[in-house]
Every structure is written in structure tokens, then in C-alpha cells.
Design an enzyme around this catalytic site. Structure first.
Site, PDB file in Angstrom:
ATOM      1  N   HIS A   1      47.084 -35.360  -8.189  1.00  0.00           N
ATOM      2  CA  HIS A   1      45.806 -34.875  -7.641  1.00  0.00           C
ATOM      3  C   HIS A   1      44.898 -36.039  -7.227  1.00  0.00           C
ATOM      4  O   HIS A   1      43.671 -35.911  -7.251  1.00  0.00           O
ATOM      5  CB  HIS A   1      45.075 -33.992  -8.656  1.00  0.00           C
ATOM      6  CG  HIS A   1      45.879 -32.837  -9.146  1.00  0.00           C
ATOM      7  ND1 HIS A   1      45.895 -31.607  -8.532  1.00  0.00           N
ATOM      8  CD2 HIS A   1      46.724 -32.728 -10.207  1.00  0.00           C
ATOM      9  CE1 HIS A   1      46.695 -30.783  -9.194  1.00  0.00           C
ATOM     10  NE2 HIS A   1      47.221 -31.437 -10.205  1.00  0.00           N
TER      11      HIS A   1
ATOM     12  N   SER B   1      42.213 -56.426  13.158  1.00  0.00           N
ATOM     13  CA  SER B   1      40.956 -55.959  13.747  1.00  0.00           C
ATOM     14  C   SER B   1      40.495 -56.899  14.842  1.00  0.00           C
ATOM     15  O   SER B   1      40.713 -58.111  14.774  1.00  0.00           O
ATOM     16  CB  SER B   1      39.874 -55.857  12.667  1.00  0.00           C
ATOM     17  OG  SER B   1      38.612 -55.576  13.224  1.00  0.00           O
TER      18      SER B   1
END
Length: 455
Positions: free
Chosen positions: A181, A311
Site C-alpha cells: 500500500h 534536465s
């Protein structure tokens, strides 16, 4: 420079340097749709089929040996990629693939006649003898699909399996915190986690190898509507046997030609296995990029290779580009599956007329997955390493180690220890001793992360 070609509709001009005929030229002009060429694998599969049918027709006394040999020689040229420029048609044509069948017939006849003499071999009467587009195109679909799986996708699955097996062994005793989870859970080893990824590939390979048997039966011999009109009763069996000799693949003649012409559930079924593989590859790629997130503000348990600047504005940034490419491919394959499923449902009466789009998407899925798995393996998996210090710190800080105390002090007391450690921002050991539920000696005895992995 142009030449004049003729068909039942009359005359039409064709580029004199090209080997196709009137029907191909009409299709080329009438279907200027998109820029998706009919997959070359289909053209090669057609050539294998035309070579096989010529041999069978000659053996049955319907076609002269001279013509069969000439047809076979041109087919070999096509298979070897020598005539690729002469197959210009796009996927977006008639749904039976008739124009591509005729494209192959016309090229074979034209090239063969360069040797035998003009008009000796006819694209319909000789090259297409005992056949219809309705049984040849689905046959070519199965030949191309099976060959692509055997030569492209299955080998890449095996190679990725091998890399994961090596990583699994390397990190089998490196204890890390588990997560369910998206929250901390009990520990396991990194090797155990990787073994799950490896099993994804092993199981999907098994699914694929089992399901792909569905495309071994071939439609050839059904001719126009499945009755076998204008073909001998055992034509399909003989051609399947000849194709098996050519390819080494255990093709058979489909026992129900009506099914083979109107239903594409076999290809739909096989692509379901391909979609399943894509789903698990997305899971693996997502796991890796999340575990490699950071390097300082994320999970940071894995380090991915530095392949390129990440980037255009942030210096030094390294992005999980191979993971992103893999997940995009997986998404595309899932979309292809929807298209194939819809198209496969359109078998109206005796013929499905969505054949080109079905095989186009099938072969695209195989190519994209094969290429992306190779890229992912070479540029991500092989250079993937564990950040052992980060992993050790996260294990020691985890509150879920308290689960090992359940058999000794019970769930409720263990939960109180975990809550106290969280509330006071202390270690689990400090909280356990403070509650008085366990001694330091007991804690050290019972809380052993490696033992908790059941390795």
C-alpha cells in the site's frame, strides 16, 4: 517514365521502375491514408506462402514445374529483402487485405516474367492459384505473428530473465524494508524482491509459449468463404506441411476454415498474453524508478545508470528514462490490445474485414516490447546497483519490525510499542524497553530482520 498496366477496370499508368501492377497502383492512389506501410513481415510471410502454394499446385499438376520454380525464386528474393521498395501499400486499405495480396501476386508475376517472358505468369491465374485473399491474408498473419514471437520477443524475455537472475543472486542476502500500500511493511531481501520480477517474466513467457500455439492452424485452403472452392480438398494440409518445411514452425491446416476466415480470436488470445507481459513490465519499471527516486529526497534504495543529462535546466539531474520509455511502450501495447479486441469482434458473416489493423497492431506490440526490453536491459538493468547504506538505514528505522514480536507479546502490545516509537520519534528498541513489554535481551533475540525474511 511510365508503363501501362491493365486489369478488369481498364488501363492505368505505373512507374516503369516499379514491379507492381494495376491493382496495386489503384490501391496506392485510392488509399492515401496515413503513413503506416503494410508491415514488411506480412510481405515476407506472403512470399513464404506463395512459394509453398506454387509447389503444391505443381505437385497436383495444376501449375507447370517451370512456373513453380520461377515463382519460388522470386519469393526467395522477397524474403531476403531484395524487393522491399515494390510494396508501397498502407495498412488502411480493404479489410481483407486484398490489395496487399495482389501487390505480392503482381510483383512475383512481373519479376518472374522478366526471365520467362512477358505474360507467361499471371498474378491471379498462376501466383494466386487455388487461393483467395480471404484465406491467404489470415494465413500470412499467422506466419508473421508466430515468426515475430519466436525470433524477437521470446529471446528478449529470456535475456532479461537472465539479468534479473544474476541480480537476484547478488542481492539475495541484502535485507531491505518491504512495502505494501506504498507504506512500510515487514522486511525481505532485495534478492527476494527481484525474484518476483524474474517470476513475472518467467510466467509471462510460459503464458505466451502456451497461447501462441493457437496461431499454428492456418486458414489456407478455405479460399473465398471457407468451402475451399477452386482448391483441392487437402490443399490446406499440403501447404501447411510445406510451410512447416520452409520455416521450421509446426503449422497445421485449421480444421474449420469458416472459423479461420471470420474469427481472429487466436491472434486476439495471443495478444492477451503480450498485454499481460506489458502489464508486468510496467510494474517492474515503476518499481525500479520509485526505488531509485531521489537521490537525496526520495527512497533512493537503488541507483540507476547515468545515461544522459536528465534536465535542460537542472544540472546534475539523472532521470529514470529507460523506465519511462518502458512504461510508455506498455501503455501503447495496452492500447493496441483494445484495438485488436474490437477489430477481432467484427467478423461479419463469413469474413472479418479488419485484418490489416489487427496484424499491424500485433506486430507493433511485438516490436515495441522487444526493442524496449533490449534497451531497458542494456541501459538500466545491467547497470542497476543497490544503495546498501540507505537500505540498511531504512531497515533499522522501520517500525514494522515490531511484527516479529507478535508471537511473543501479542498484536496489541506490539502495536503500542510501534505507536510509542512513532509518537516520540524514538527507535523501536527504545520504545519496546520503555513499555516494559520486552527486555533488551529479548528484543535483540526476537528482532532479527534477516530471520524475518524466512530466507
Amino acid at each position: 517514365m511510365e508503363r501501362i498496366e491493365r486489369d478488369t477496370l481498364g488501363e492505368i499508368s505505373v512507374d516503369a521502375t516499379k514491379y507492381w501492377g494495376a491493382q496495386t497502383e489503384r490501391s496506392k492512389r485510392n488509399f492515401a491514408i496515413g503513413d503506416n506501410p503494410m508491415p514488411i513481415e506480412i510481405i515476407y510471410a506472403f512470399a513464404q506462402l506463395k512459394k509453398a502454394t506454387a509447389k503444391v499446385n505443381a505437385a497436383e499438376g495444376k501449375l507447370s514445374e517451370e512456373k513453380a520454380i520461377a515463382i519460388g525464386q522470386v519469393c526467395d528474393q522477397i524474403i531476403q529483402g531484395e524487393l522491399d521498395e515494390h510494396f508501397p501499400l498502407v495498412v488502411w486499405q480493404t479489410g481483407s487485405g486484398t490489395q496487399s495480396n495482389m501487390n505480392v501476386n503482381e510483383v512475383i508475376a512481373h519479376v518472374a516474367n522478366l526471365t520467362l517472358g512477358e505474360g507467361q505468369i499471371h498474378p491471379n491465374d498462376d501466383v494466386n492459384m487455388s487461393q483467395s485473399s480471404n484465406d491467404t491474408f489470415p494465413t500470412a498473419m499467422h506466419i508473421a505473428a508466430y515468426g515475430a514471437l519466436v525470433t524477437k520477443l521470446l529471446p528478449e524475455i529470456t535475456k532479461m530473465e537472465a539479468v534479473l537472475a544474476e541480480k537476484k543472486s547478488k542481492y539475495m542476502h541484502l535485507v531491505k524494508i518491504g512495502r505494501t500500500h506504498l507504506q512500510d511493511a515487514t522486511p525481505l531481501t532485495l534478492g527476494q524482491e527481484i525474484s518476483g520480477w524474474e517470476a513475472c517474466l518467467t510466467n509471462n513467457k510460459n503464458y505466451l509459449e502456451t497461447s501462441m500455439k493457437a496461431i499454428l492452424p492456418l486458414a489456407i485452403g478455405g479460399t473465398a468463404v471457407g468451402t475451399g472452392l477452386n482448391a483441392s480438398r487437402d490443399f490446406g494440409d499440403k501447404v501447411a506441411e510445406e510451410l512447416m518445411k520452409q520455416t521450421g514452425y509446426p503449422f497445421t491446416s485449421d480444421s474449420n476454415k469458416y472459423f479461420a476466415l471470420t474469427s481472429h480470436s487466436p491472434i486476439n488470445f495471443v495478444h492477451g498474453s503480450i498485454r499481460s507481459l506489458a502489464s508486468d513490465l510496467m510494474k517492474i519499471a515503476n518499481d525500479i524508478r520509485l526505488l531509485a527516486s531521489g537521490p537525496r529526497s526520495g527512497i533512493g534504495e537503488l541507483t540507476i545508470p547515468v545515461n544522459e543529462p536528465g534536465s535542460s535546466i537542472m544540472p546534475g539531474k539523472v532521470n529514470p528514462t529507460q523506465c519511462e520509455a518502458m512504461t510508455m511502450v506498455a501503455a501503447q501495447v495496452m492500447g493496441n490490445d483494445v484495438t485488436i479486441n474490437v477489430a477481432a469482434s467484427q467478423g461479419n458473416f463469413e469474413l472479418n474485414v479488419y485484418k490489416p489493423v489487427i496484424i499491424f497492431n500485433f506486430l507493433e506490440s511485438v516490436k515495441l516490447l522487444s526493442d524496449s526490453m533490449r534497451s531497458f536491459r542494456l541501459h538500466c538493468l545491467e547497470g542497476l546497483t543497490a544503495n546498501e547504506k540507505v537500505i540498511e538505514t531504512k531497515v533499522n528505522d522501520s517500525l514494522m519490525l515490531v511484527t516479529a514480536l507478535n508471537p511473543h507479546i501479542g498484536y496489541e502490545k506490539a502495536a503500542k510499542i510501534a505507536k510509542l516509537a512513532f509518537d516520540e520519534n524514538t527507535t523501536l528498541k527504545e520504545a519496546a524497553i520503555k513499555t516494559g513489554f520486552v527486555t533488551e535481551k529479548q528484543f535483540d533475540l526476537w528482532i532479527d530482520p534477516l530471520k524475518m525474511t524466512n530466507l
